[in-house]
Motif scaffolding. Structure first.
Motif, mmCIF file in Angstrom:
data_model
loop_
_atom_site.group_PDB
_atom_site.id
_atom_site.type_symbol
_atom_site.label_atom_id
_atom_site.label_comp_id
_atom_site.label_asym_id
_atom_site.label_seq_id
_atom_site.Cartn_x
_atom_site.Cartn_y
_atom_site.Cartn_z
ATOM 1 N N ALA A 96 0.650 -1.486 -0.329
ATOM 2 C CA ALA A 96 0.004 0.177 -0.276
ATOM 3 C C ALA A 96 0.990 1.295 -0.288
ATOM 4 O O ALA A 96 2.426 1.397 0.692
ATOM 5 C CB ALA A 96 -0.844 0.564 1.618
ATOM 6 N N GLY A 97 0.424 1.990 -0.468
ATOM 7 C CA GLY A 97 0.951 3.550 -0.447
ATOM 8 C C GLY A 97 -0.035 4.354 -0.750
ATOM 9 O O GLY A 97 -0.369 4.203 -1.870
ATOM 10 N N ARG A 98 0.732 5.973 -0.886
ATOM 11 C CA ARG A 98 -0.362 7.239 -1.309
ATOM 12 C C ARG A 98 0.776 6.842 -2.496
ATOM 13 O O ARG A 98 2.068 6.538 -3.013
ATOM 14 C CB ARG A 98 -0.006 8.303 -0.882
ATOM 15 N N SER A 99 -0.256 7.619 -4.044
ATOM 16 C CA SER A 99 0.662 7.774 -5.109
ATOM 17 C C SER A 99 1.776 8.999 -5.552
ATOM 18 O O SER A 99 1.646 9.849 -4.271
ATOM 19 C CB SER A 99 -0.471 8.361 -5.971
ATOM 20 N N ASN A 100 2.536 7.742 -6.810
ATOM 21 C CA ASN A 100 4.126 8.496 -6.274
ATOM 22 C C ASN A 100 4.670 8.315 -4.685
ATOM 23 O O ASN A 100 5.456 9.443 -4.466
ATOM 24 C CB ASN A 100 3.813 10.383 -6.309
ATOM 25 N N ALA A 101 4.456 7.570 -4.006
ATOM 26 C CA ALA A 101 5.399 7.165 -2.367
ATOM 27 C C ALA A 101 7.080 6.212 -2.807
ATOM 28 O O ALA A 101 7.297 5.952 -3.247
ATOM 29 C CB ALA A 101 4.488 6.514 -1.807
ATOM 30 N N GLY A 102 6.410 5.539 -4.264
ATOM 31 C CA GLY A 102 7.342 4.759 -5.404
ATOM 32 C C GLY A 102 6.709 3.048 -4.713
ATOM 33 O O GLY A 102 7.366 1.933 -4.932
ATOM 34 N N LYS A 103 5.756 3.127 -5.124
ATOM 35 C CA LYS A 103 4.765 1.567 -4.473
ATOM 36 C C LYS A 103 5.054 0.518 -6.064
ATOM 37 O O LYS A 103 5.872 -0.795 -6.083
ATOM 38 C CB LYS A 103 3.393 1.796 -4.501
ATOM 39 N N SER A 104 5.243 0.983 -7.028
ATOM 40 C CA SER A 104 5.186 0.453 -8.232
ATOM 41 C C SER A 104 7.120 0.854 -8.412
ATOM 42 O O SER A 104 7.231 -0.991 -8.267
ATOM 43 C CB SER A 104 4.621 1.514 -9.144
ATOM 44 N N HIS A 135 8.031 12.560 3.549
ATOM 45 C CA HIS A 135 6.468 13.083 3.664
ATOM 46 C C HIS A 135 5.422 12.074 4.242
ATOM 47 O O HIS A 135 5.106 11.503 3.839
ATOM 48 C CB HIS A 135 5.416 13.267 2.615
ATOM 49 N N PRO A 136 6.187 11.367 5.608
ATOM 50 C CA PRO A 136 6.065 10.163 6.270
ATOM 51 C C PRO A 136 4.383 10.908 6.806
ATOM 52 O O PRO A 136 4.696 11.564 7.695
ATOM 53 C CB PRO A 136 7.419 9.881 7.255
ATOM 54 N N LEU A 137 3.582 9.434 7.393
ATOM 55 C CA LEU A 137 2.782 9.304 8.685
ATOM 56 C C LEU A 137 2.067 10.652 8.001
ATOM 57 O O LEU A 137 1.083 11.242 9.160
ATOM 58 C CB LEU A 137 2.867 9.589 9.798
ATOM 59 N N LYS A 138 0.965 10.674 6.539
ATOM 60 C CA LYS A 138 -0.239 11.692 5.986
ATOM 61 C C LYS A 138 -1.208 10.360 6.640
ATOM 62 O O LYS A 138 -0.937 9.834 7.139
ATOM 63 C CB LYS A 138 -0.210 12.065 4.948
ATOM 64 N N ASP A 139 -1.986 11.588 6.650
ATOM 65 C CA ASP A 139 -3.425 10.665 6.900
ATOM 66 C C ASP A 139 -3.708 9.289 6.634
ATOM 67 O O ASP A 139 -4.185 8.509 7.161
ATOM 68 C CB ASP A 139 -4.778 11.413 6.621
ATOM 69 N N PHE A 140 -3.578 9.427 4.952
ATOM 70 C CA PHE A 140 -3.899 7.523 4.197
ATOM 71 C C PHE A 140 -2.725 6.947 5.404
ATOM 72 O O PHE A 140 -2.737 5.561 5.692
ATOM 73 C CB PHE A 140 -3.655 7.603 3.304
#
Ligand code: GDP
Length: 214
Positions: free
Chosen positions: A46-54, A134-139
């Motif tokens: 899981a990850g926010r878009s652009n965090a680098g999950k892919s 940018h760690p620990l945002k809402d999601f």
């Protein structure tokens, strides 16, 4: 509902590294009822878009084009399944964070992920990919809560560590360690999909999650 019998608890495996290079795309499931049979074991990313999950999935499996599958139109709002062998899978969960996605759609994703985390018996761990800057945002806070409530072990990858100095990386790691201190079965490490920093540690942790009993 929290299901009994799917957790790995603290009984992790014998430290054997999995072969992730066998990962093969199988199916994209827009909802729970489209998922493959709920048997065997799987670890979800899981990850926010652009965090680098892919990029992370590609690095873990050593398959450069693998997670592009998850960005194919029509698959961005689906749970994308990759088989490692007939019993084990990696799952690419839909991303969050595109400002242009309407709130209604985001709410639908939240519901899907919530149902998946709570109901999927074969789920034995979640890898949460964060941008270390940018760690620990809402999601991400929400994922911590969800995993804690559902009893799913969580491994946090602080990705893009190549963007920070060593001292800064250590500071964020410490901050995260404090933030997860009260959460059972939660671990954190610095990572860079780009530079492959922390890759072996990540593969080992995911192997443990997949191999953990019972
Ligand atoms: P996703 O939306 O979470 O799947 O993110 P992507 O894997 O597509 O990566 C988003 C952007 O971040 C791309 O431009 C990647 O090249 C970049 N990126 C991913 N991982 C790293 C990393 O470890 N270091 C750096 N510097 N950039 C990265």
């Amino acid at each position: 509902m929290i299901t009994a019998g799917r957790r790995s608890g603290s009984g992790f495996g014998d430290g054997t590294m999995r072969d992730f290079s066998t990962a093969t795309y199988t199916v994209s499931a827009p909802g729970m009822r489209h998922c493959p049979p709920d048997s065997g074991r799987e670890v979800a990313f899981a990850g926010r878009s652009n965090a680098g999950k892919s990029s992370t999935l590609n690095a873990i499996t050593g398959r450069r084009g693998l997670a592009r599958t998850g960005k194919t139109p029509g698959r961005t709002q689906a749970l994308n399944f990759f088989a490692l062998d007939e019993d084990t899978r990696l799952v690419d969960l839909p991303g969050f964070g595109f400002a242009r996605v309407p709130e209604k759609m985001r709410e639908a994703w939240r519901r899907t992920i919530d149902a998946y985390l709570r109901e999927r018996r074969s789920l034995c761990g979640v890898v949460l990919v964060m941008d270390i800057r940018h760690p620990l945002k809402d999601f991400e806070q929400q994922m911590l809560t969800w995993c804690g409530e559902a009893g799913v072990p969580l491994h946090i990858l602080l990705n893009k560590s190549d963007k920070l100095s060593r001292g800064q990386v250590a500071r964020v790691e410490r901050m995260l360690e404090q933030a997860i201190a009260g959460q059972p079965d939660c671990t954190v490490q610095a990572f860079s999909a780009l530079r492959r920093t922390g890759l072996e540690a990540a593969r080992l942790r995911i192997s443990e999650l997949l191999d953990g009993g019972p």
